[in-house]
Structure formats: C-alpha cells, structure tokens
Design a protein around this motif. Sequence first.
Motif, PDB file in Angstrom:
ATOM      1  N   VAL A 203     -29.834 -21.323  23.401  1.00 21.69           N
ATOM      2  CA  VAL A 203     -29.619 -21.513  21.963  1.00 21.69           C
ATOM      3  C   VAL A 203     -28.691 -22.710  21.810  1.00 21.69           C
ATOM      4  O   VAL A 203     -27.585 -22.714  22.366  1.00 21.69           O
ATOM      5  N   ALA A 204     -29.126 -23.726  21.094  1.00 24.69           N
ATOM      6  CA  ALA A 204     -28.333 -24.944  20.962  1.00 24.69           C
ATOM      7  C   ALA A 204     -27.053 -24.680  20.171  1.00 24.69           C
ATOM      8  O   ALA A 204     -27.010 -23.813  19.290  1.00 24.69           O
ATOM      9  N   ILE A 205     -26.003 -25.442  20.496  1.00 22.89           N
ATOM     10  CA  ILE A 205     -24.728 -25.302  19.796  1.00 22.89           C
ATOM     11  C   ILE A 205     -24.919 -25.499  18.293  1.00 22.89           C
ATOM     12  O   ILE A 205     -24.313 -24.788  17.478  1.00 22.89           O
ATOM     13  N   GLU A 206     -25.791 -26.434  17.934  1.00 22.89           N
ATOM     14  CA  GLU A 206     -26.030 -26.691  16.513  1.00 22.89           C
ATOM     15  C   GLU A 206     -26.568 -25.450  15.796  1.00 22.89           C
ATOM     16  O   GLU A 206     -26.254 -25.209  14.632  1.00 22.89           O
ATOM     17  N   GLU A 207     -27.402 -24.658  16.494  1.00 21.90           N
ATOM     18  CA  GLU A 207     -27.946 -23.433  15.906  1.00 21.90           C
ATOM     19  C   GLU A 207     -26.857 -22.375  15.719  1.00 21.90           C
ATOM     20  O   GLU A 207     -26.851 -21.647  14.721  1.00 21.90           O
ATOM     21  N   ILE A 208     -25.938 -22.287  16.681  1.00 24.98           N
ATOM     22  CA  ILE A 208     -24.818 -21.355  16.566  1.00 24.98           C
ATOM     23  C   ILE A 208     -23.958 -21.720  15.365  1.00 24.98           C
ATOM     24  O   ILE A 208     -23.589 -20.862  14.547  1.00 24.98           O
ATOM     25  N   GLU A 209     -23.636 -23.000  15.243  1.00 20.72           N
ATOM     26  CA  GLU A 209     -22.767 -23.455  14.145  1.00 20.72           C
ATOM     27  C   GLU A 209     -23.434 -23.260  12.793  1.00 20.72           C
ATOM     28  O   GLU A 209     -22.763 -22.951  11.800  1.00 20.72           O
ATOM     29  N   ALA A 210     -24.749 -23.419  12.744  1.00 24.63           N
ATOM     30  CA  ALA A 210     -25.459 -23.205  11.477  1.00 24.63           C
ATOM     31  C   ALA A 210     -25.369 -21.753  11.022  1.00 24.63           C
ATOM     32  O   ALA A 210     -25.449 -21.454   9.829  1.00 24.63           O
ATOM     33  N   CYS A 211     -25.175 -20.856  11.990  1.00 20.30           N
ATOM     34  CA  CYS A 211     -25.108 -19.422  11.676  1.00 20.30           C
ATOM     35  C   CYS A 211     -23.693 -18.954  11.359  1.00 20.30           C
ATOM     36  O   CYS A 211     -23.496 -18.173  10.425  1.00 20.30           O
ATOM     37  N   VAL A 212     -22.695 -19.443  12.123  1.00 21.01           N
ATOM     38  CA  VAL A 212     -21.329 -18.880  11.984  1.00 21.01           C
ATOM     39  C   VAL A 212     -20.244 -19.937  11.788  1.00 21.01           C
ATOM     40  O   VAL A 212     -19.052 -19.613  11.819  1.00 21.01           O
ATOM     41  N   GLY A 213     -20.616 -21.195  11.586  1.00 19.86           N
ATOM     42  CA  GLY A 213     -19.599 -22.216  11.360  1.00 19.86           C
ATOM     43  C   GLY A 213     -19.101 -22.835  12.657  1.00 19.86           C
ATOM     44  O   GLY A 213     -19.743 -22.725  13.705  1.00 19.86           O
ATOM     45  N   ASN A 214     -17.955 -23.486  12.587  1.00 19.91           N
ATOM     46  CA  ASN A 214     -17.417 -24.235  13.718  1.00 19.91           C
ATOM     47  C   ASN A 214     -17.177 -23.339  14.935  1.00 19.91           C
ATOM     48  O   ASN A 214     -16.826 -22.163  14.798  1.00 19.91           O
ATOM     49  N   VAL A 215     -17.380 -23.943  16.114  1.00 23.84           N
ATOM     50  CA  VAL A 215     -17.151 -23.226  17.363  1.00 23.84           C
ATOM     51  C   VAL A 215     -16.207 -24.031  18.245  1.00 23.84           C
ATOM     52  O   VAL A 215     -16.032 -25.235  18.065  1.00 23.84           O
ATOM     53  N   LYS A 216     -15.619 -23.332  19.204  1.00 23.19           N
ATOM     54  CA  LYS A 216     -14.783 -23.960  20.221  1.00 23.19           C
ATOM     55  C   LYS A 216     -15.557 -23.956  21.534  1.00 23.19           C
ATOM     56  O   LYS A 216     -16.294 -23.015  21.829  1.00 23.19           O
ATOM     57  N   LEU A 217     -15.415 -25.026  22.333  1.00 25.75           N
ATOM     58  CA  LEU A 217     -16.055 -25.094  23.648  1.00 25.75           C
ATOM     59  C   LEU A 217     -15.025 -24.818  24.736  1.00 25.75           C
ATOM     60  O   LEU A 217     -13.963 -25.426  24.760  1.00 25.75           O
ATOM     61  N   TYR A 218     -15.350 -23.868  25.616  1.00 26.45           N
ATOM     62  CA  TYR A 218     -14.495 -23.572  26.766  1.00 26.45           C
ATOM     63  C   TYR A 218     -15.432 -23.203  27.902  1.00 26.45           C
ATOM     64  O   TYR A 218     -15.752 -22.038  28.099  1.00 26.45           O
ATOM     65  N   ILE A 219     -15.928 -24.224  28.629  1.00 32.27           N
ATOM     66  CA  ILE A 219     -17.054 -23.997  29.534  1.00 32.27           C
ATOM     67  C   ILE A 219     -16.704 -24.164  31.012  1.00 32.27           C
ATOM     68  O   ILE A 219     -17.574 -24.032  31.860  1.00 32.27           O
ATOM     69  N   ARG A 220     -15.433 -24.425  31.337  1.00 29.67           N
ATOM     70  CA  ARG A 220     -15.044 -24.567  32.740  1.00 29.67           C
ATOM     71  C   ARG A 220     -13.854 -23.667  33.046  1.00 29.67           C
ATOM     72  O   ARG A 220     -12.862 -23.683  32.333  1.00 29.67           O
TER      73      ARG A 220
END
Length: 318
Positions: free
Chosen positions: A191-208
């Motif tokens: 699921v692309a980050i853009e799709e997540i943000e379209a659903c719930v607004g801004n997100v934070k990335l913490y991937i490492r």
Amino acid sequence: MFSAITTDLDRCRQLLKSGEVVAIPTETVYGLAANCMDDTAVEKIFKTKGRPTFNPLIVHIHSVEQLQVLTKNVPEKAKLLARKFWPGPLTLILPKNEKVSDLVTAGKPTVGIRMPNHKLTLELLAGLDFPVAAPSANPFTRVSPTSAQNVNQYFGDAVTVLDGGPCIIGLESTIVGFEDDLPVIYRKGGVAIEEIEACVGNVKLYIREENTPVAPGMLGKHYSPKTPLLLSQNIEKSLSEFKNKKIGILSYYRDDYSGSLVTKVLSQSKNLKEAAHNLYQYLHQLDAMNLDIIIAEELPEVGLGRSINDRLQRAQNS
C-alpha cells in the motif's frame, strides 16, 4: 508419499493444528505459518527461517472479529485503515492483549496483524480456531518467495507448501503503527504511502532499526540474493565499472542496455504495480544464473516505487 507442494486444504489445516509449519500463499508473498497461540510451533518458524527471535512476527487473521482475541484499545485511525485496506497488503501494529505470546511479538507490547487478500488462505484460516503467525517463507535475509516453487527451492520437502499460484502483488505488506494519534510507517510495502495519507492524514516514517525492531523488514540487510547487487541511478555508468564481469541487469523499463548477459525489465509501460509484481521473481531468476553482479535500476520515488527502492537498497547490503 505426499508432495511438499499441495492444494489440499484439509492436509494443511491438520498440519497447522498439530503444531507444524506450513507455507501459505498471500497476495504479497508466501508466508511460513504456524499457530500463533502455540510457542512450540512459533519456535519452529524461527528455527526453519534462521530468523533471530528479536525480530517480531505478523499474525494473519480471516475476520475483523479476531482482533478481539489479539488486541486491546485499537486506535480510531487503525479502524479506518482496516476498513479501507483489509483484506489487503497492510499490517497494523496494535496494543496486544495477554493472550498473545511474547515470542510472537519479540517481547514488545504490540502485535502486527493483517488480513491477507487471498481466497485460498482465507478459506484455510476460517477452518482454524486460532490465527497464524507468518513471516515470509524464505531463509532469513534472502529474497522473498512469490510462488510455491520459490518456497520449495529454499526448503525442499521439509516444508509443506499450500500452492495458491503466483502472488498478485509480489511485495510485502506496508506496516503502520501509532504513536499517540500519529500513524507511523515501519515498512514500505504493497500500500503506497500516498494511499495511507489519503486515508488518515500525515504519517511519520521510521523504517530502520537494527537492534530492537518494532516490526519486520526494518533491518538493513534483507531481501538479498546470493549474488552481489548494486542499486544504480545510472545503468550505463555502472556497466562501465564492471567490464569483463558476468552482469545481469534489473531494469525499470528499458531493454536496450549493452554489456550484460541478461536484462530483466520490471515494466516496459512504467507501471509500478507491474514492477512490484515482477521484482522478486526476477531477482530469483537472476540469482540462479551464476552472475558476478546484479545491477538494479533505482525507480522513481513515488507510490510503489518507494517500496521497491527500499527492497533493493536492503538487498545490496550483502
């Protein structure tokens, strides 16, 4: 004599009920499943994969009602995401209840849960009275499997594989957790980050996170072929640096590079979904060709291109 690859749901259910591991198909990749309520069965997942126990597992469910068995205090934004993307390639990191083993969660107070979008596996799970824990069905750090044959090549007859055909998406799930009310993406995925943000607004990335990962897929070395891999922004320049080497190219859309033994094109039409679908299968094929190096082209940093680049960055950390 039973074949390791099967379409027999009853046989696979019986193995899971008896505490064995079974490789199951999903829309993302094949998973190595076991009863998440049985620590002895869960231990077999870690042992079979060679996976460190500090790396938590994802639990797979077939209905939203099963969340009550596993969680407590589900955030509202998590409910929104579940309604939007389940069944599908989204894992939610949620507060666990006391029924969920610390072995599954690597001792953390949260558990990763998703509902796979695969008819055969949903049917399998519906016939069990427990959810299953299921990381990807490959040895730790190796390329994820997107076919029953990939799994069988890794484990042979040691693992029974429920054959559900090739994985439609071909890329692991996106993993989303929550800090207070803020959604946090722990792994880029199907699921692309853009799709997540379209659903719930801004997100934070913490991937490492190398030492105490909150979710799977956060370690630097992951998804790696045996063959050395280089992620490149300029294929021609990289080719010039490896003259007289057996080179395989994993290209985004071009097939006219010279200087390599083979070129695999992820999507001639520049379709990122098609590219994601082909990614692991082409890596498996290139890895079997006894090459000196695989040169992979970096994709545009948009949509699923971000997720594909993430996998290739980790794959080159060999």
